[in-house]
Design a protein around this motif. Structure first.
Motif, mmCIF file in Angstrom:
data_model
loop_
_atom_site.group_PDB
_atom_site.id
_atom_site.type_symbol
_atom_site.label_atom_id
_atom_site.label_comp_id
_atom_site.label_asym_id
_atom_site.label_seq_id
_atom_site.Cartn_x
_atom_site.Cartn_y
_atom_site.Cartn_z
ATOM 1 N N PHE A 49 34.516 23.265 18.666
ATOM 2 C CA PHE A 49 34.580 22.158 19.631
ATOM 3 C C PHE A 49 33.377 22.160 20.568
ATOM 4 N N GLY A 50 33.189 21.014 21.235
ATOM 5 C CA GLY A 50 32.144 20.898 22.236
ATOM 6 C C GLY A 50 30.767 20.613 21.690
ATOM 7 N N VAL A 51 30.668 20.102 20.461
ATOM 8 C CA VAL A 51 29.371 19.767 19.887
ATOM 9 C C VAL A 51 28.872 18.476 20.540
ATOM 10 N N PRO A 52 27.677 18.464 21.112
ATOM 11 C CA PRO A 52 27.176 17.239 21.760
ATOM 12 C C PRO A 52 27.072 16.087 20.759
ATOM 13 N N PRO A 53 27.228 14.851 21.225
ATOM 14 C CA PRO A 53 27.162 13.680 20.324
ATOM 15 C C PRO A 53 25.719 13.311 19.981
ATOM 16 N N ARG A 54 24.997 14.277 19.423
ATOM 17 C CA ARG A 54 23.607 14.083 19.033
ATOM 18 C C ARG A 54 23.446 14.482 17.573
ATOM 19 N N ALA A 55 22.635 13.744 16.849
ATOM 20 C CA ALA A 55 22.481 13.976 15.411
ATOM 21 C C ALA A 55 22.064 15.405 15.107
ATOM 22 N N GLY A 56 21.110 15.954 15.875
ATOM 23 C CA GLY A 56 20.625 17.292 15.593
ATOM 24 C C GLY A 56 21.697 18.349 15.731
ATOM 25 N N ALA A 85 23.394 20.502 12.644
ATOM 26 C CA ALA A 85 23.323 21.964 12.665
ATOM 27 C C ALA A 85 24.724 22.573 12.588
ATOM 28 N N ALA A 86 25.653 22.029 13.363
ATOM 29 C CA ALA A 86 27.015 22.568 13.353
ATOM 30 C C ALA A 86 27.681 22.377 11.990
ATOM 31 N N ALA A 87 27.359 21.289 11.322
ATOM 32 C CA ALA A 87 27.984 20.988 10.034
ATOM 33 C C ALA A 87 27.577 21.967 8.945
ATOM 34 N N ARG A 88 26.518 22.725 9.172
ATOM 35 C CA ARG A 88 26.102 23.712 8.180
ATOM 36 C C ARG A 88 26.986 24.960 8.194
ATOM 37 N N LEU A 89 27.773 25.128 9.245
ATOM 38 C CA LEU A 89 28.671 26.272 9.334
ATOM 39 C C LEU A 89 29.888 26.086 8.433
ATOM 40 N N ARG A 104 26.039 4.729 6.604
ATOM 41 C CA ARG A 104 24.633 4.396 6.402
ATOM 42 C C ARG A 104 23.803 5.085 7.466
ATOM 43 N N GLY A 105 22.865 5.887 7.016
ATOM 44 C CA GLY A 105 22.026 6.622 7.953
ATOM 45 C C GLY A 105 22.672 7.889 8.455
ATOM 46 N N GLY A 106 23.885 8.241 7.939
ATOM 47 C CA GLY A 106 24.574 9.426 8.403
ATOM 48 C C GLY A 106 23.800 10.690 8.045
ATOM 49 N N VAL A 107 23.930 11.705 8.923
ATOM 50 C CA VAL A 107 23.195 12.940 8.704
ATOM 51 C C VAL A 107 24.112 14.095 8.319
ATOM 52 N N VAL A 108 25.413 13.932 8.490
ATOM 53 C CA VAL A 108 26.324 15.024 8.271
ATOM 54 C C VAL A 108 26.636 15.170 6.794
ATOM 55 N N ARG A 109 26.688 16.400 6.328
ATOM 56 C CA ARG A 109 27.031 16.675 4.951
ATOM 57 C C ARG A 109 28.343 17.434 4.906
ATOM 58 N N SER A 110 29.278 16.958 4.128
ATOM 59 C CA SER A 110 30.573 17.635 4.025
ATOM 60 C C SER A 110 30.551 18.639 2.899
#
Length: 286
Positions: free
Chosen positions: A233-240, A244-248, A280-286
């Protein structure tokens, strides 16, 4: 990995029902709510975030009431406390409140708990800050006993009650999952002892969490607990930060949603939704 939000619901921001509907409409997975019963006007404990304490900390709605409102107008949204300050709450009442939200949501509730940081706030509830970790353990164990036994009793150093009846029982079996917050060194021992998963805060980069998540997974398998969930929790609403968090190796990523009026909140949610997998333009990978 799934993506939701964590936030403070207050009397100055979007309402819980409107927020719940907006999250589900945008394909977000969950809503986790923070809480503080109050903030003492004279406070010595420093704010962990540094600087002045934001006003949302002393204007929060009760999370169980707010989550019930969100659950009542949604069908898929997972609702949870992030975190409930269990060392400041009566465990018999929390058992009933949490099971009630689980019933209202038809099994979509998660109880995130922690020991808190504001020592003056704890003391106002009669809690000794020096024994709050042991108190948290007993209260979680007592709540689980109430959820799972027809006639429950508990006898510990801090929690003690004779056989009692308490309904409703949760929809989920064997009970509502309990996630433990905190990042201190012993936290994984506590998760394995009496929790059902870990609820750490985003530290700004994946590095401090990667090894500990791996350790938790290994211990869960070795001790017969299977895959122990991790909600970040607490991930800022920024793409970077989100990327980065999604890689965990986590189960849910919770973006920190600022407390704002309705229209501003909906615009912020549109921005967050644009980062979801498949957008569209999403950066997160599941």
């Amino acid at each position: 990995m799934r993506i939701g939000v964590c936030t403070f619901i207050t009397d100055e921001g979007i309402g819980a029902a409107d927020l719940g509907r907006a999250l589900e409409e945008r394909g977000l997975e969950s809503l986790f709510l923070a809480e503080h019963s109050h903030i003492p006007a004279s406070r010595e404990t420093p704010f962990p975030g540094g600087g002045d304490l934001p006003r949302r900390y002393y204007r929060t709605l009760d999370p169980f009431a707010a989550l019930s409102a969100a659950a009542a107008v949604t069908e898929r949204l997972v609702v949870g406390t992030g975190i409930a300050l269990l060392v400041q709450r009566d465990p018999i009442m929390v058992a009933k409140e949490a099971a009630s939200v689980d019933r209202i949501s038809d099994g979509r509730f998660v109880l995130g708990v922690g020991s808190g940081w504001n020592r003056e706030e704890m003391r106002d509830h009669g809690t000794d800050p020096t024994t709050r970790i042991a108190l948290l353990r007993e209260r979680v164990m007592a709540i689980k006993r109430i959820w799972t036994e027809e006639q429950a009793e508990f006898h510990g150093e801090f929690v003690d009650f004779a056989p009692l009846y308490s309904w409703p029982k949760p929809v989920q079996r064997p009970h509502v999952p309990v996630l433990l917050g905190g990042e201190a060194e012993p936290v994984l021992d506590r998760v394995m002892d009496y929790g059902d998963g870990w609820f750490p805060r985003w530290p700004g980069s994946p590095d401090p969490l990667e090894g500990r998540i791996s350790e938790l997974r290994t211990r869960g398998e070795r001790e017969g607990r299977g895959r122990m969930p991790v909600y970040l929790f607490g991930v800022p609403p920024r793409a970077g930060d989100i990327e980065a968090a999604a890689r965990l190796d986590i189960d849910q990523l919770l973006v920190m949603l600022p407390t704002m009026p309705r229209d501003e909140t909906l615009r912020q949610l549109d921005d967050i939704a644009a980062l979801l997998p498949g957008a569209r333009g999403g950066v997160v990978r599941s």
